[in-house]
Motif scaffolding. Structure first.
Motif, PDB file in Angstrom:
ATOM      1  N   ILE A 191      -0.120  -3.074  -5.059  1.00  0.00           N
ATOM      2  CA  ILE A 191       0.690  -2.559  -6.295  1.00  0.00           C
ATOM      3  C   ILE A 191      -0.049  -3.224  -7.389  1.00  0.00           C
ATOM      4  O   ILE A 191      -0.106  -4.361  -7.828  1.00  0.00           O
ATOM      5  CB  ILE A 191       2.248  -3.199  -6.278  1.00  0.00           C
ATOM      6  CG1 ILE A 191       2.958  -2.625  -5.000  1.00  0.00           C
ATOM      7  CG2 ILE A 191       2.862  -2.841  -7.448  1.00  0.00           C
ATOM      8  CD1 ILE A 191       4.329  -3.052  -4.871  1.00  0.00           C
TER       9      ILE A 191
ATOM     10  N   TYR B 294       3.888  -4.850 -12.561  1.00  0.00           N
ATOM     11  CA  TYR B 294       4.075  -4.567 -11.590  1.00  0.00           C
ATOM     12  C   TYR B 294       4.145  -5.351 -10.393  1.00  0.00           C
ATOM     13  O   TYR B 294       3.162  -6.106  -9.906  1.00  0.00           O
ATOM     14  CB  TYR B 294       3.145  -3.237 -10.992  1.00  0.00           C
ATOM     15  CG  TYR B 294       3.067  -2.016 -11.831  1.00  0.00           C
ATOM     16  CD1 TYR B 294       3.641  -2.213 -13.197  1.00  0.00           C
ATOM     17  CD2 TYR B 294       2.417  -0.976 -11.461  1.00  0.00           C
ATOM     18  CE1 TYR B 294       3.634  -0.800 -13.810  1.00  0.00           C
ATOM     19  CE2 TYR B 294       2.586   0.291 -12.241  1.00  0.00           C
ATOM     20  CZ  TYR B 294       2.816   0.268 -13.501  1.00  0.00           C
ATOM     21  OH  TYR B 294       2.789   1.387 -14.072  1.00  0.00           O
TER      22      TYR B 294
ATOM     23  N   ALA C 279       6.495  -6.426  -6.393  1.00  0.00           N
ATOM     24  CA  ALA C 279       7.591  -6.240  -5.408  1.00  0.00           C
ATOM     25  C   ALA C 279       8.032  -7.253  -4.754  1.00  0.00           C
ATOM     26  O   ALA C 279       7.262  -8.509  -4.598  1.00  0.00           O
ATOM     27  CB  ALA C 279       6.852  -5.022  -4.364  1.00  0.00           C
TER      28      ALA C 279
ATOM     29  N   MET D 213      11.070  -3.093  -6.131  1.00  0.00           N
ATOM     30  CA  MET D 213       9.778  -2.958  -6.731  1.00  0.00           C
ATOM     31  C   MET D 213      10.168  -2.690  -8.401  1.00  0.00           C
ATOM     32  O   MET D 213      11.185  -2.000  -8.709  1.00  0.00           O
ATOM     33  CB  MET D 213       9.021  -1.545  -6.167  1.00  0.00           C
ATOM     34  CG  MET D 213       8.749  -2.051  -4.735  1.00  0.00           C
ATOM     35  SD  MET D 213       7.672  -0.610  -4.351  1.00  0.00           S
ATOM     36  CE  MET D 213       8.697   0.729  -4.416  1.00  0.00           C
TER      37      MET D 213
ATOM     38  N   VAL E 248       7.719  -1.340 -11.097  1.00  0.00           N
ATOM     39  CA  VAL E 248       6.575  -0.557 -11.213  1.00  0.00           C
ATOM     40  C   VAL E 248       6.548   0.463 -12.453  1.00  0.00           C
ATOM     41  O   VAL E 248       6.169   1.475 -12.342  1.00  0.00           O
ATOM     42  CB  VAL E 248       6.218   0.479  -9.984  1.00  0.00           C
ATOM     43  CG1 VAL E 248       5.999  -0.166  -8.813  1.00  0.00           C
ATOM     44  CG2 VAL E 248       7.525   1.223  -9.457  1.00  0.00           C
TER      45      VAL E 248
ATOM     46  N   SER F  75       5.818  -9.643   1.172  1.00  0.00           N
ATOM     47  CA  SER F  75       5.070  -9.277  -0.159  1.00  0.00           C
ATOM     48  C   SER F  75       4.468 -10.567  -0.470  1.00  0.00           C
ATOM     49  O   SER F  75       4.949 -11.644  -0.475  1.00  0.00           O
ATOM     50  CB  SER F  75       5.728  -8.527  -1.262  1.00  0.00           C
ATOM     51  OG  SER F  75       7.026  -9.713  -1.695  1.00  0.00           O
TER      52      SER F  75
ATOM     53  N   ASN G 152      -2.332  -9.133  -8.199  1.00  0.00           N
ATOM     54  CA  ASN G 152      -1.715  -7.820  -7.734  1.00  0.00           C
ATOM     55  C   ASN G 152      -0.614  -8.203  -6.640  1.00  0.00           C
ATOM     56  O   ASN G 152      -0.897  -9.388  -5.882  1.00  0.00           O
ATOM     57  CB  ASN G 152      -2.809  -6.792  -7.460  1.00  0.00           C
ATOM     58  CG  ASN G 152      -3.444  -6.231  -8.216  1.00  0.00           C
ATOM     59  OD1 ASN G 152      -3.060  -6.130  -9.568  1.00  0.00           O
ATOM     60  ND2 ASN G 152      -4.958  -5.861  -8.082  1.00  0.00           N
TER      61      ASN G 152
ATOM     62  N   ARG H  53       4.605   4.151  -1.254  1.00  0.00           N
ATOM     63  CA  ARG H  53       3.665   4.764  -2.114  1.00  0.00           C
ATOM     64  C   ARG H  53       4.169   6.103  -2.951  1.00  0.00           C
ATOM     65  O   ARG H  53       3.685   6.077  -4.051  1.00  0.00           O
ATOM     66  CB  ARG H  53       2.562   5.462  -1.125  1.00  0.00           C
ATOM     67  CG  ARG H  53       1.141   5.728  -1.835  1.00  0.00           C
ATOM     68  CD  ARG H  53       0.170   6.402  -1.080  1.00  0.00           C
ATOM     69  NE  ARG H  53      -0.946   6.848  -1.996  1.00  0.00           N
ATOM     70  CZ  ARG H  53      -1.182   7.810  -2.679  1.00  0.00           C
ATOM     71  NH1 ARG H  53      -0.195   8.781  -2.577  1.00  0.00           N
ATOM     72  NH2 ARG H  53      -2.283   8.099  -3.225  1.00  0.00           N
TER      73      ARG H  53
ATOM     74  N   LYS I 128       5.481   5.256  -6.890  1.00  0.00           N
ATOM     75  CA  LYS I 128       4.862   5.537  -7.957  1.00  0.00           C
ATOM     76  C   LYS I 128       3.165   5.520  -7.390  1.00  0.00           C
ATOM     77  O   LYS I 128       2.307   4.699  -7.177  1.00  0.00           O
ATOM     78  CB  LYS I 128       4.775   4.015  -8.826  1.00  0.00           C
ATOM     79  CG  LYS I 128       3.917   3.851  -9.953  1.00  0.00           C
ATOM     80  CD  LYS I 128       4.685   4.809 -11.123  1.00  0.00           C
ATOM     81  CE  LYS I 128       3.981   4.560 -12.630  1.00  0.00           C
ATOM     82  NZ  LYS I 128       4.664   4.999 -13.498  1.00  0.00           N
TER      83      LYS I 128
ATOM     84  N   VAL J 291       1.003   2.543  -6.859  1.00  0.00           N
ATOM     85  CA  VAL J 291       1.020   1.881  -5.370  1.00  0.00           C
ATOM     86  C   VAL J 291      -0.027   2.515  -4.512  1.00  0.00           C
ATOM     87  O   VAL J 291       0.047   3.776  -4.407  1.00  0.00           O
ATOM     88  CB  VAL J 291       2.538   1.894  -4.804  1.00  0.00           C
ATOM     89  CG1 VAL J 291       2.326   1.478  -3.311  1.00  0.00           C
ATOM     90  CG2 VAL J 291       3.497   1.416  -5.495  1.00  0.00           C
TER      91      VAL J 291
END
Length: 188
Positions: A89, A94, A96, A106, A108, A126, A133, A154, A157, A167
């Motif tokens: 991500i 951004y 998650a 998330m 985003v 995560s 990132n 995915r 975004k 993503v």
């Protein structure tokens, strides 16, 4: 006749296969998977292999033959090694997080957070990478479930072509576009 379908699928140690009532069940160290097999395909289980045979010569029989042989192979690979997908991500702010092992939340770039319920068949983690990132890892024994949930994440975004924010799968190449400043620099 399907060339791949003719090859028997080898059963490693600690993996058991059983076929009854049109359902193939594979049990191994990772867990248990089952798959309904079409009536156009017969399944023979030996001591250390599974052989699928088409019961006809039509084009549809050939397609089913290769499909079910591939599904059986994926089931065996899943209960022995498992499957894994990694997503990055990328973007300012951004991120998650997994909340309670049940939801992936998330942030985003929308005005709200996006919460996705995690299917029971997969595990999601995560973590932050050194370049700030977020790396989301999806693991599980069912290849379809792992891939479908990764695609769902995915789709929230997808990466945009100018700065690459969004993503993406780890290692995915995004074709970048030149922005207005680069396009206008050549004109004078």
């Amino acid at each position: 006749m399907s060339r791949l379908g003719k090859k028997p699928v080898q059963l490693p140690e600690k993996v058991k296969a059983e076929f009854k009532n049109g359902v193939l069940e594979i049990t191994g160290p990772g867990g248990k998977l089952s798959q309904a097999i079409d009536k156009k395909i017969s399944v023979k289980i030996d001591k250390n292999s599974v052989l699928l045979e088409a019961l006809g010569e039509s084009r549809e029989h050939n397609m089913m033959h290769g499909l079910y042989r591939g599904l059986a192979n994926n089931m065996i690979e899943g209960v022995t090694k498992g499957f894994k997908k990694e997503l990055e991500i990328i973007g300012l702010g951004y991120k998650a997080n997994v909340e309670g092992g049940k939801n992936l939340v998330m942030s985003v770039g929308f005005s709200h957070t996006v919460s996705l319920p995690i299917p029971a068949a997969v595990k999601v983690t995560s973590a932050l990478t050194p370049d700030k990132n977020t790396l989301v890892t999806i693991t599980g024994i069912d290849k379809y479930e792992v891939g479908a949930f990764a695609a769902k994440i995915r789709a929230v975004k997808p990466p945009e072509p100018y700065k690459g924010f969004g993503v993406r799968y780890v290692g995915e190449h995004i074709i970048r576009k030149a922005g207005k400043a680069a396009a206008g620099a050549g004109k004078k």
